[in-house]
Design an enzyme around this catalytic site. Structure first.
Site, PDB file in Angstrom:
ATOM      1  N   ASN A 121      23.691-101.499 -13.037  1.00 26.79           N
ATOM      2  CA  ASN A 121      24.821-101.214 -13.913  1.00 26.79           C
ATOM      3  C   ASN A 121      24.349-100.404 -15.115  1.00 26.79           C
ATOM      4  O   ASN A 121      23.420-100.814 -15.819  1.00 26.79           O
ATOM      5  CB  ASN A 121      25.445-102.518 -14.414  1.00 26.79           C
ATOM      6  CG  ASN A 121      26.671-102.265 -15.292  1.00 26.79           C
ATOM      7  OD1 ASN A 121      27.698-101.791 -14.806  1.00 26.79           O
ATOM      8  ND2 ASN A 121      26.561-102.559 -16.578  1.00 26.79           N
ATOM      9  N   GLU A 122      24.978 -99.267 -15.306  1.00 28.24           N
ATOM     10  CA  GLU A 122      24.822 -98.453 -16.509  1.00 28.24           C
ATOM     11  C   GLU A 122      23.377 -98.143 -16.900  1.00 28.24           C
ATOM     12  O   GLU A 122      22.976 -98.371 -18.041  1.00 28.24           O
ATOM     13  CB  GLU A 122      25.553 -99.108 -17.685  1.00 28.24           C
ATOM     14  CG  GLU A 122      27.028 -99.244 -17.443  1.00 28.24           C
ATOM     15  CD  GLU A 122      27.805 -99.663 -18.684  1.00 28.24           C
ATOM     16  OE1 GLU A 122      27.180 -99.969 -19.707  1.00 28.24           O
ATOM     17  OE2 GLU A 122      29.042 -99.649 -18.616  1.00 28.24           O
ATOM     18  N   ASP A 160      25.365-106.946 -22.314  1.00 33.86           N
ATOM     19  CA  ASP A 160      26.439-107.627 -23.029  1.00 33.86           C
ATOM     20  C   ASP A 160      26.911-108.885 -22.284  1.00 33.86           C
ATOM     21  O   ASP A 160      28.058-108.968 -21.849  1.00 33.86           O
ATOM     22  CB  ASP A 160      27.593-106.623 -23.215  1.00 33.86           C
ATOM     23  CG  ASP A 160      28.806-107.224 -23.894  1.00 33.86           C
ATOM     24  OD1 ASP A 160      28.638-108.150 -24.703  1.00 33.86           O
ATOM     25  OD2 ASP A 160      29.937-106.767 -23.610  1.00 33.86           O
ATOM     26  N   GLU A 194      34.858-100.363 -14.298  1.00 35.84           N
ATOM     27  CA  GLU A 194      35.185-101.047 -15.559  1.00 35.84           C
ATOM     28  C   GLU A 194      36.091-100.159 -16.403  1.00 35.84           C
ATOM     29  O   GLU A 194      35.841 -98.959 -16.531  1.00 35.84           O
ATOM     30  CB  GLU A 194      33.926-101.323 -16.402  1.00 35.84           C
ATOM     31  CG  GLU A 194      33.050-102.428 -15.905  1.00 35.84           C
ATOM     32  CD  GLU A 194      31.858-102.702 -16.831  1.00 35.84           C
ATOM     33  OE1 GLU A 194      31.977-102.498 -18.061  1.00 35.84           O
ATOM     34  OE2 GLU A 194      30.809-103.103 -16.302  1.00 35.84           O
ATOM     35  N   TYR A 197      35.625 -96.379 -21.182  1.00 30.54           N
ATOM     36  CA  TYR A 197      36.407 -97.101 -22.194  1.00 30.54           C
ATOM     37  C   TYR A 197      37.198 -96.166 -23.099  1.00 30.54           C
ATOM     38  O   TYR A 197      37.354 -96.446 -24.280  1.00 30.54           O
ATOM     39  CB  TYR A 197      35.468 -98.030 -22.974  1.00 30.54           C
ATOM     40  CG  TYR A 197      35.051 -99.221 -22.117  1.00 30.54           C
ATOM     41  CD1 TYR A 197      35.857-100.350 -22.027  1.00 30.54           C
ATOM     42  CD2 TYR A 197      33.902 -99.181 -21.354  1.00 30.54           C
ATOM     43  CE1 TYR A 197      35.514-101.413 -21.212  1.00 30.54           C
ATOM     44  CE2 TYR A 197      33.547-100.243 -20.537  1.00 30.54           C
ATOM     45  CZ  TYR A 197      34.357-101.362 -20.473  1.00 30.54           C
ATOM     46  OH  TYR A 197      34.024-102.418 -19.654  1.00 30.54           O
TER      47      TYR A 197
HETATM   48  C1  BDP Z   1      30.171-102.025 -20.256  1.00 27.42           C
HETATM   49  C2  BDP Z   1      29.173-103.000 -19.651  1.00 27.42           C
HETATM   50  C3  BDP Z   1      29.656-104.436 -19.711  1.00 27.42           C
HETATM   51  C4  BDP Z   1      30.200-104.737 -21.079  1.00 27.42           C
HETATM   52  C5  BDP Z   1      31.351-103.786 -21.358  1.00 27.42           C
HETATM   53  C6  BDP Z   1      32.017-104.068 -22.716  1.00 27.42           C
HETATM   54  O1  BDP Z   1      28.894-102.671 -18.304  1.00 27.42           O
HETATM   55  O2  BDP Z   1      28.603-105.301 -19.371  1.00 27.42           O
HETATM   56  O3  BDP Z   1      30.589-106.061 -21.236  1.00 27.42           O
HETATM   57  O4  BDP Z   1      30.816-102.496 -21.397  1.00 27.42           O
HETATM   58  O5  BDP Z   1      31.562-103.505 -23.698  1.00 27.42           O
HETATM   59  O6  BDP Z   1      29.557-100.897 -20.708  1.00 27.42           O
HETATM   60  O7  BDP Z   1      32.953-104.845 -22.775  1.00 27.42           O
END
Ligand code: BDP
Length: 600
Positions: free
Chosen positions: A413-414, A179, A506, A471
């Site tokens: 990452n991920e 992303d 994050e 998230y």
């Molecule tokens: C995470 C990713 C990041 C994305 C973020 C998002 O590591 O690169 O920009 O989500 O969705 O999973 O904002």
């Protein structure tokens, strides 16, 4: 790898500026066709991504080869010197031609590479430099691109299965599995630097602390020289210690330590001289160690306040921009933060120098983003990435090993660690051992996990520090902060039992600056503040949560799609670095959280 330096023995010639540029039409395949390049050439700035420099979708959406070209002359006075051509980063694949001859190929878009010009370029004579650049991402590149025909967040398939759709697309296109916009081109500076023929190749510094003294283990690798003298200078340029030999140990009495912001990030200089050459390297004395669920810098428990970032700005794209780097450092300090992660690729070397200088702590990440996400087959058995991943880690550590600001390596990452847990564990634990073995300072090693089914993931718990992206309240349990906090607590109960330090690398909410609500709902500035405030209260209850990195420092550009209006809007700042309310919220929160000893 040493950064180019100008001194009595060395000089640097910049090749930055306006180059000639053209996109391939699919007919040249990365081979230099000078007629084609001359017919189609137009002006482009270097360093910068090419995508946003022209007002044409062809540049924005290009997939495949593109060509850069310029002429240069090395001044005659350098006739007896060793000449090295250095590219700080070309994204993602480069073929370099001089006077029509292929002199180098390099895979990977975020690390420097060099070409010895002996026998290729003659001082005083004009040469033609041409670079073919490829921006394709797929299962063998880092970052990873999708080969099955699904774009991350893309909306091309309008009800048609994307695999079917891929068959009818006439245009070749990239389908990033990440992303951020796939900005490409000569993204960082291009230089020729000179050294004497007998020269210093590399310097390695490993600092330690014994009582009040600093201990510096060093090694110098050389070509043609037989000895070296290492003089340690303090901040004012006074000599404090000296040693001779290509390797050894130096004691600095009553050493001043490099401390994270707002402490004093004291830097020494190691002045290395040989019979013919000279190089000065700045370094700091500090220790880094993980103990139980603490991350210790200089023996004291550190709390990571900071961000996931991007190299991203208008017009430049992912192109190097020193003014933005200086501004970002200022903003990091303005928000009372002390750290950032180089999500999702190694940044320009100048940024690490600034971080050393300002005391900003870095989690240094490779471009391994998107390994396996959404793949139907085991990526660890079917993607051709292992060798390249190791090469990237080797080069990353070789580039950044001496920076006191770098305190941990993030291998990725991920990646998918949930659907093929055993092969994931094998991949990540062996790469973890590989990374440790590369680093002379043996810093902690991790990767950043984002698995909804964290119990199935067997890899994250094997790392020195658990790093998670989550998230709750945004992509899942959207807008319901009570449920989000509940979910956070269930998950934190799980990690508590693992008994390792944990950083939230994050968490975040897309937010439109200027959109205000009295009853906070998603996308409003009030919601972003509420989201962070409620979640942070839960983190504050857990001793093993040793860091919070909201996503993202600033809004950034990414692939278009139904989830993204003018990019990813989760920034605490706008893309042009104006604060949203949440930036003020964190500035206040972090003013009250010390860098050391927040969690006992
Ligand atoms: C995470 C990713 C990041 C994305 C973020 C998002 O590591 O690169 O920009 O989500 O969705 O999973 O904002």
């Amino acid at each position: 790898m040493l950064y180019p330096e100008t001194n009595e023995k060395r000089s640097v010639i910049s090749l930055d500026g306006v180059w000639s540029f053209c996109l391939d039409d699919g007919s040249n395949g990365g081979n230099i066709n000078s007629g084609f390049i001359e017919r189609n050439g137009e002006m482009i700035a270097v360093p910068a991504s090419y995508n946003d420099q022209k007002d044409d979708l062809r540049f924005r959406e290009h997939c495949g080869w593109a060509y850069y070209s310029r002429r240069f002359t090395v001044p005659e006075i350098y006739g007896n010197e060793r000449l090295v051509l250095r590219f700080d980063a070309v994204t993602h694949y480069a073929k370099v031609y001089i006077d029509g001859k292929l002199v180098c190929e390099h895979k990977g878009g975020f690390l420097p590479f060099e070409i010895e010009l002996d026998g290729i370029v003659t001082a005083g004579k004009k040469s033609l430099l041409q670079v073919a650049v490829n921006n394709e991402v797929n299962h063998s590149t880092l970052p990873v691109g999708n080969e099955e025909g699904t774009a991350f967040f893309g909306s091309d398939n309008a009800g048609v299965p994307s695999v079917e759709m891929a068959k009818v697309w006439r245009k070749k296109r990239n389908l990033p599995n990440f992303d951020f916009f796939n900005y490409a081109g000569i993204n960082r500076s291009v230089r020729i630097y000179t050294t004497p023929k007998d020269h210093i190749d590399d310097i390695t510094i490993v600092p330690d602390v014994k009582g009040k003294d600093g201990i510096v283990r060093y090694s110098v690798s050389v070509s043609g020289c037989s000895d070296a003298v290492v003089t340690i200078l303090d901040r004012d340029g006074n000599e404090v210690a000296r040693a001779s030999g290509l390797e050894g140990e130096i004691v600095i009495k009553d050493a001043k330590l490099w401390n994270p912001y707002p402490g004093d990030p004291y830097l020494y200089t190691a002045l290395v001289t040989t019979e013919s050459d000279k190089y000065s390297l700045r370094f700091g004395i500090r220790t880094v160690r993980v103990e139980g669920n603490r991350f210790l810098i200089n023996g004291k428990p550190f709390f990571f306040k900071g961000f996931g970032k991007h190299e991203d700005s208008a017009v430049h794209g992912r192109g190097f921009d020193l003014a933005y780097d200086v501004k970002d450092m200022s903003l990091i300090k303005w928000m009372n933060a002390n750290s950032f992660r180089t999500s999702h690729y190694p940044y320009a070397e100048e940024m690490y120098d600034l971080a050393d200088e300002e005391g900003i702590v870095i989690i240094d990440e490779t471009p391994a983003v998107g390994i396996g996400a959404g793949a139907s087959q085991d990526p660890y058995r079917t993607f051709n990435i292992r060798e390249h991943h190791e090469a990237v880690i080797r080069d990353l550590v070789a580039r950044d090993k001496n920076h006191p600001s770098v305190v941990m390596w993030s291998m990725a990452n991920e990646p998918d660690t949930e659907h093929f847990p055993l092969s994931a564990r094998e991949y990540w634990t062996s790469l973890y051992a590989f990374t440790h073995a590369q680093d002379p300072q043996d810093r902690p090693v991790t990767f950043v996990c984002c698995q909804n089914n964290y119990e199935a993931d067997l890899s994250t718990r094997e790392m020195d520090v658990v790093c998670i992206n989550r998230y709750y309240g945004w992509y899942n349990l959207s807008g319901d902060m009570e449920a989000a906090c509940y979910a956070w607590n269930i998950e934190l109960d799980f990690w508590q039992k693992i008994n390792k330090p944990l950083i939230i690398t994050e968490y975040g909410a897309d937010t439109l600056p200027g959109f205000h609500l009295t009853a906070p709902e998603m996308f409003s500035e009030e919601f972003q503040v509420m989201y962070y405030d409620l979640i942070n209260r839960e983190f504050d209850k857990r001793d093993f949560v040793i860091g919070e990195h909201p996503w993202n420092f600033a809004d950034f550009n990414t692939i278009q799609g139904v989830y993204r209006a003018d990019g990813n809007r989760k920034g605490l700042l706008t893309r042009d670095r104006r604060p949203k309310m949440a930036a003020h919220y964190f500035r206040k929160r972090w003013a009250e959280i010390p860098s050391f000893g927040y969690k006992k």
